[in-house]
Design an enzyme around this catalytic site. Structure first.
Site, PDB file in Angstrom:
ATOM      1  N   SER A  33      -1.388  -6.380   8.984  1.00  0.00           N
ATOM      2  CA  SER A  33      -0.806  -7.335   8.050  1.00  0.00           C
ATOM      3  C   SER A  33       0.478  -7.922   8.628  1.00  0.00           C
ATOM      4  CB  SER A  33      -0.495  -6.646   6.719  1.00  0.00           C
ATOM      5  OG  SER A  33      -1.671  -6.185   6.113  1.00  0.00           O
ATOM      6  N   ASP A  41     -10.183 -11.191   7.135  1.00  0.00           N
ATOM      7  CA  ASP A  41      -9.604  -9.853   7.268  1.00  0.00           C
ATOM      8  C   ASP A  41     -10.571  -8.742   7.674  1.00  0.00           C
ATOM      9  OD1 ASP A  41      -7.172  -8.266   7.010  1.00  0.00           O
ATOM     10  OD2 ASP A  41      -8.084  -7.346   5.256  1.00  0.00           O
ATOM     11  N   LYS A  64      -8.589  -2.601   0.091  1.00  0.00           N
ATOM     12  CA  LYS A  64      -8.574  -1.758   1.281  1.00  0.00           C
ATOM     13  C   LYS A  64      -9.414  -0.492   1.095  1.00  0.00           C
ATOM     14  CE  LYS A  64      -6.181  -4.309   4.050  1.00  0.00           C
ATOM     15  NZ  LYS A  64      -6.902  -5.025   5.135  1.00  0.00           N
ATOM     16  N   ARG A 100       0.825  -1.196   0.000  1.00  0.00           N
ATOM     17  CA  ARG A 100       0.000   0.000   0.000  1.00  0.00           C
ATOM     18  C   ARG A 100       0.862   1.250   0.000  1.00  0.00           C
ATOM     19  NH1 ARG A 100      -1.939   0.998   4.326  1.00  0.00           N
ATOM     20  NH2 ARG A 100      -1.076  -0.626   5.655  1.00  0.00           N
ATOM     21  N   LYS A 153      -3.320 -12.905  11.322  1.00  0.00           N
ATOM     22  CA  LYS A 153      -4.775 -13.019  11.264  1.00  0.00           C
ATOM     23  C   LYS A 153      -5.213 -14.158  10.345  1.00  0.00           C
ATOM     24  CE  LYS A 153      -6.258  -9.131   9.800  1.00  0.00           C
ATOM     25  NZ  LYS A 153      -4.953  -8.741   9.234  1.00  0.00           N
ATOM     26  N   THR A 154      -4.705 -14.138   9.128  1.00  0.00           N
ATOM     27  CA  THR A 154      -5.104 -15.141   8.151  1.00  0.00           C
ATOM     28  C   THR A 154      -4.644 -16.528   8.577  1.00  0.00           C
ATOM     29  OG1 THR A 154      -5.039 -13.518   6.363  1.00  0.00           O
ATOM     30  CG2 THR A 154      -4.925 -15.825   5.735  1.00  0.00           C
ATOM     31  N   HIS A 182     -11.201  -4.600  11.530  1.00  0.00           N
ATOM     32  CA  HIS A 182     -10.090  -5.185  10.784  1.00  0.00           C
ATOM     33  C   HIS A 182      -9.656  -6.434  11.531  1.00  0.00           C
ATOM     34  CE1 HIS A 182      -5.705  -4.877   9.198  1.00  0.00           C
ATOM     35  NE2 HIS A 182      -6.463  -5.553   8.364  1.00  0.00           N
ATOM     36  N   ARG A 233       1.746 -12.316  -1.998  1.00  0.00           N
ATOM     37  CA  ARG A 233       0.344 -12.523  -1.624  1.00  0.00           C
ATOM     38  C   ARG A 233      -0.353 -13.530  -2.525  1.00  0.00           C
ATOM     39  NH1 ARG A 233      -1.984  -9.807   3.004  1.00  0.00           N
ATOM     40  NH2 ARG A 233      -0.586  -8.085   3.490  1.00  0.00           N
TER      41      ARG A 233
END
Length: 528
Positions: free
Chosen positions: A235, A254, A198, A56, A239-240, A217, A319
């Site tokens: 990130s 997410d 996003k 980003r 989390k994933t 989030h 990713r």
């Protein structure tokens, strides 16, 4: 330009002979390869490279300063204002640029699995692989839904259009501009697909609280008994990875909303980091990389087309984007009840926070507002090694409203539903970054499972003398010396010094919050 004029310009664009609307996955894969945008891997996925923008670009993200929203937005370095004139001029330039392209690609879908609050969206893409990314990441409509689909927000993405900052009023060649009144997200100059994902999340973080729904989030999963767990974190904090548990069903990886009815996924897919990915450590993600999956910046062998997930030569932020049904254990539709457990994930580069600690209500609010973690290499342009950062609500880059708005809503829900909250450090242990080592995923999984299963609700704990956190003294499958971060350091004085340093960073950061009840700071923060 007013909203009607903007809409009319868009309608003219979408009437063009170069428009491909709602192509299938095979069609988009064919287009991506034929157009030279991507290559096919041995697993049937496609892989694309995003050039110099491999993460980003927050300094290039803006919100148009419009009368209807300007008094609600938390303006600052995250939510940068830009004038309607700048937006209008760029919008016209981008549309004229796209009109000249041989082909454009349009996806129509939704954000939000809750039918009552679902947002119809459409995406106009210069690249076929970007359109495939959106097809896999957002919620795909049925034939019946598509027939009556009327988009409320539109992404217009033109990565090949480079802005001229001196003329166009941007900070660089790249720009991500949101107009809430004109319901347009304008993206140019960057090929990083995550900007589209996003941007929709940022939109939902404005719209859902206005309806009394907490936008979050976080990832979420649910057990056989309907026990829901939420995982907050930026990130790279896990989390994933941690929510993709073979023993539990995935709600989403997410972005979620929490209404009076329970939790729902905002998306229809997953966007997983793949650096150092292996079938042994993360089988759910590994097995989801197949025909239809989009890989970003993953290096592949030019002959065998085998991905090398250990190769970070393009970026650490490699990713995989795939639809949620590529995970075996999922909830369909992506909706569940109220959470029983909340996990705050942090990647502590100082190596001083406990691997897991129980939080009181005040500590939960304090750490939610603080949102401490480390920016990991590749998640943002220019970040090459971990940097300590406080990201409010574990999602500051995507929150248009003041942080206290989200924090108050979370606090109310913790009280109402008697939620157990834990802080989990997936970062470093035995020393800071460069000295210690990253926490073993097997240990983290054991701790998280114990928390979710309620095994830590009434266990013996000892209080950390610097942060005031309550550390369980024993967890099955985790060595006791790992649970106490001080014991994991050889040099105890060095630990104390570094821990006090981080505690002071917490206190300094918290000073920016002006309307927080005093007891949250006094009872929730560091005690020295």
């Amino acid at each position: 330009m007013n909203s009607v004029e903007v809409a009319n310009e868009l309608k003219e664009l979408l009437k063009g002979k170069n428009i491909n609307t709602q192509l299938s996955v095979p069609q988009l894969i064919e287009k991506s390869i034929i157009r030279g945008e991507a290559r096919l891997t041995v697993d049937g996925a496609i892989v694309a490279e995003t050039g110099k923008y491999t993460g980003r670009s927050p300094k290039d993200k803006f919100i148009v300063e419009e009368d209807s929203i300007k008094d609600k937005i938390d303006w600052g370095s995250v939510n940068q204002p830009i004038s309607a004139e700048v937006f209008d001029n760029l919008y016209v330039k981008v549309l004229n640029y796209l009109k000249e392209k041989d082909e454009l690609f349009v996806f129509k879908g939704f954000a939000g699995a809750d039918k009552e609050t679902q947002l119809p969206i459409q995406v106009v893409n210069e690249y076929a692989w970007h359109n495939l990314f959106c097809h896999q990441l957002f919620i795909r409509p049925t034939k019946e839904e598509l027939a009556s689909h009327q988009a409320e927000f539109t992404i217009v993405s033109a990565p090949g259009f480079k802005a001229d900052p001196a003329v166009d009023g941007t900070n660089s060649e790249a720009f991500i501009i949101v107009s809430f009144e004109k319901k347009i997200i304008l993206i140019g100059g960057t090929e990083y697909a995550g900007e589209m994902k996003k941007s929709i999340f940022s939109i939902m973080n404005y719209l859902l609280p206005e309806k009394g729904i907490l936008s979050m989030h976080c990832s979420a999963n649910v057990g056989e008994d309907g026990d829901v767990a939420l995982f907050f974190g930026l990130s790279g904090t896990g989390k994933t990875t941690l929510s993709a548990d073979s023993n539990r069903k995935l709600i989403g990886d997410d972005e979620h909303g929490w209404s009076d009815n329970g939790v729902f996924n905002i998306e229809g897919g997953c966007y997983a980091k793949t650096i150092n990915l292996s079938a042994e450590k993360e089988p759910e993600i590994y097995n989801a990389i197949r025909f239809g999956t989009v890989l970003e910046n993953v290096v592949i062998d030019p002959e065998t087309r085998e991905p090398d997930y250990d190769d970070n030569s393009l970026t650490e932020n490699t990713r995989a984007a795939y639809p949620i049904h590529y995970i075996d254990n999922i909830v369909t539709p992506s909706i569940a009840g109220h959470p029983k457990t909340i996990i705050f994930l942090t990647a502590d580069a100082f190596g001083v926070l406990p691997p897991i600690s129980k939080l009181t209500k005040e500590q939960a609010m304090y750490h939610f507002l603080s949102g401490f973690t480390s920016k990991l290499a590749g998640t943002e342009r220019g970040v090459t090694s971990p940097e300590p950062v406080f990201s409010t609500c574990f999602g500051a880059p995507f929150l248009p409203l003041p942080a206290t708005r989200y924090a108050e809503m979370l606090g109310e829900k913790i009280d109402k539903h008697d939620v157990q909250v834990f802080l989990v450090n997936t970062g470093w242990t035995g020393g800071e970054y460069g000295v210690g080592s990253r926490m073993k995923l097997s240990y983290t999984r054991a701790m998280v499972r114990a928390a979710i299963e309620g095994k830590l609700n009434n266990v013996e704990t000892k209080q950390d003398q610097i942060f005031g956190l309550h550390i369980p003294t024993q967890i099955d499958g985790v060595p006791s010396e790992v649970l106490d971060p001080r014991e994991a350091w050889e040099d105890k004085e060095a630990y104390d010094e570094k821990a006090r340093y981080l505690a002071n960073l917490f206190k300094e950061n918290f000073k920016k919050f002006k309307n927080v009840p005093e007891e949250i700071e006094k009872k929730g923060g560091p005690i020295v």
